[in-house]
Design a protein around this motif. Structure first.
Motif, PDB file in Angstrom:
ATOM      1  N   ASP A  31      35.120  23.728  44.938  1.00 34.39           N
ATOM      2  CA  ASP A  31      33.692  23.494  45.174  1.00 34.39           C
ATOM      3  C   ASP A  31      33.236  22.238  44.439  1.00 34.39           C
ATOM      4  OD1 ASP A  31      33.598  25.816  46.651  1.00 34.39           O
ATOM      5  OD2 ASP A  31      32.802  27.051  45.021  1.00 34.39           O
ATOM      6  N   VAL A  65      30.959  19.661  42.252  1.00 37.10           N
ATOM      7  CA  VAL A  65      30.403  19.837  40.912  1.00 37.10           C
ATOM      8  C   VAL A  65      29.048  19.142  40.825  1.00 37.10           C
ATOM      9  CG1 VAL A  65      30.751  19.365  38.452  1.00 37.10           C
ATOM     10  CG2 VAL A  65      32.713  19.979  39.909  1.00 37.10           C
ATOM     11  N   SER A  81      28.442  24.731  40.084  1.00 39.65           N
ATOM     12  CA  SER A  81      28.864  24.576  41.469  1.00 39.65           C
ATOM     13  C   SER A  81      28.074  25.545  42.331  1.00 39.65           C
ATOM     14  CB  SER A  81      30.367  24.837  41.624  1.00 39.65           C
ATOM     15  OG  SER A  81      31.137  23.838  40.983  1.00 39.65           O
ATOM     16  N   PRO A 107      27.039  16.516  43.970  1.00 39.70           N
ATOM     17  CA  PRO A 107      28.474  16.375  44.263  1.00 39.70           C
ATOM     18  C   PRO A 107      28.740  15.162  45.155  1.00 39.70           C
ATOM     19  CG  PRO A 107      27.791  18.663  44.496  1.00 39.70           C
ATOM     20  CD  PRO A 107      26.535  17.859  44.318  1.00 39.70           C
TER      21      PRO A 107
END
Length: 392
Positions: free
Chosen positions: A88, A90, A104, A148
């Motif tokens: 996933d 960050v 996440s 992200p």
């Protein structure tokens, strides 16, 4: 969403964002973009459509006394059919410029790439989720939440246990950078660890990152976007995608570079402009593209498939491009004293490759990003560099 706090809900609006070029209002909230709508309408492929919507370098910036912050988002992840899904994405929370917490968001949409060459894909929709940051220090503080860098991120809601107000202007210079997947942040472990973010922090500037995975191709719409973005410093990193996509020959490359720089200069006639060639990439130094995935032992690597003998016919390699970029910049600098050239091997060369090899023969890992950032900060922002702050 938890209930043990008295939540202050703050609408996610443009004045909370930095590093974006445009935003799109959605049914749920706000989707940051790194190209304007006009440019997006001209994108010819799904790869750049995904890349520009992945918010590399985009962050929320605000001031608050909150000790608990929650951010609801809907991520869209990219996975490749036949390969294990990546972890996933960050979210990095920085306090006064220092990394203080990470989170996440599980779930979200999944876009499965079914063909690595055409980037054909299938979208599977999923639920939104929450990035939660708790145990933050007491007192007034400046917060940045870096989104992200490899996930499209739709922003839905921001909650905190104390009021939030947009961060005031930092007063720092704005650095506009364009490059390939390495500038986008490929293989860096988290968003504030991509090399442009690290270099921006070292140089004390605000980053607008137009690093697009697979898509630093001298596209005219990207040049026009850069022309129209307010910036104090500009860099363009050219080479690797031209070679590994095998998209043009030397005859087309040279005027394409001139045209790209001409367009940028229409909006920024005297702004320091740094042309950067590709970092060392052994598989492409003297072998033309196209690049092809090479899966051996379940590990993805890349290899060049062109014939080095065809360089004489105008096929491009990294060494050919570096020589031509140096020549172009030298020629133009006679009339443009604010135009500069940096050989990418000064950012990451043979000694760096020996110490921090490219895991897939194309992209650096987190340590490699750090090395590139250190060298860029020294050569560009350091004393005598083209981005050095002028002494008053």
């Amino acid at each position: 969403m938890t209930t043990e706090h008295h939540w202050v809900v703050t609408p996610v609006t443009m004045d909370l964002l930095r590093g974006h070029v445009d935003v799109e209002a959605t049914v749920r909230g706000l989707l940051p973009h790194r190209l304007p709508a006009r440019a997006r309408r001209q994108i010819p492929d799904d790869q750049l459509t995904m890349a520009e919507a992945q918010p590399s370098g985009v962050r929320l910036a605000f001031r608050t006394r909150a000790r608990v912050i929650e951010l609801d988002t809907l991520p869209t992840r990219r996975v490749y059919q036949g390969f294990a899904p990546p972890p996933d994405g960050v979210y990095d929370l920085l306090i006064d410029g220092r990394l203080a917490a990470q989170a996440s968001v599980a779930g979200g949409n999944v876009r499965t790439i079914t063909n690595m060459f055409t980037q054909a894909s299938v979208l599977t929709e999923g639920p939104a989720g929450t990035a939660r940051f708790a145990g933050l220090p007491a007192g007034e503080k400046d917060i940045e939440i870096w989104l992200p860098h490899t996930e499209i991120t739709e922003l839905i809601a921001l909650r905190s246990d104390a009021p939030v107000e947009p961060a005031p202007p930092s007063g720092r210079r704005t650095w506009l950078h364009h490059g390939s997947s390495i500038s986008h942040g490929s293989n860096a472990g988290h968003p504030s660890a991509i090399w442009p973010a690290l270099a921006a922090a070292e140089g004390g500037v605000e980053l607008v990152n137009l690093g697009f995975g697979g898509s630093a191709l001298l596209d005219p719409f990207t040049a026009r976007a850069m022309r129209d973005i307010t910036a104090d410093l500009i860099s363009v990193k050219i080479g690797i995608n031209i070679v590994n996509g095998d998209v043009m020959r030397l005859r087309a490359f040279t005027p394409a570079v001139h045209g790209f720089l001409d367009t940028v200069r229409e909006g920024h006639p005297t702004t320091p402009l740094l042309v950067v060639s590709a970092i060392l990439c052994p598989v492409q130094e003297d072998t033309p593209g196209p690049l092809a995935p090479d899966v051996e032992g379940g590990r993805l690597r890349f290899k060049a498939t062109g014939d080095p003998a065809e360089r004489a016919a105008g096929r491009l390699t990294l060494n050919v491009i570096r020589a031509e970029l140096a020549r172009i910049v030298e020629q133009r600098a006679a009339d443009d004293p604010n135009l500069h050239y940096l050989d990418g091997r000064d950012l990451y060369g043979e000694a760096d490759y020996a110490e921090h090899p490219l895991p897939d023969e194309l992209h650096p890992d987190t340590a490699g990003h750090r090395r590139i950032a250190e060298n860029f900060a020294r050569l560009a922002f350091g004393d005598g560099g083209p981005f050095a702050a002028k002494r008053r």
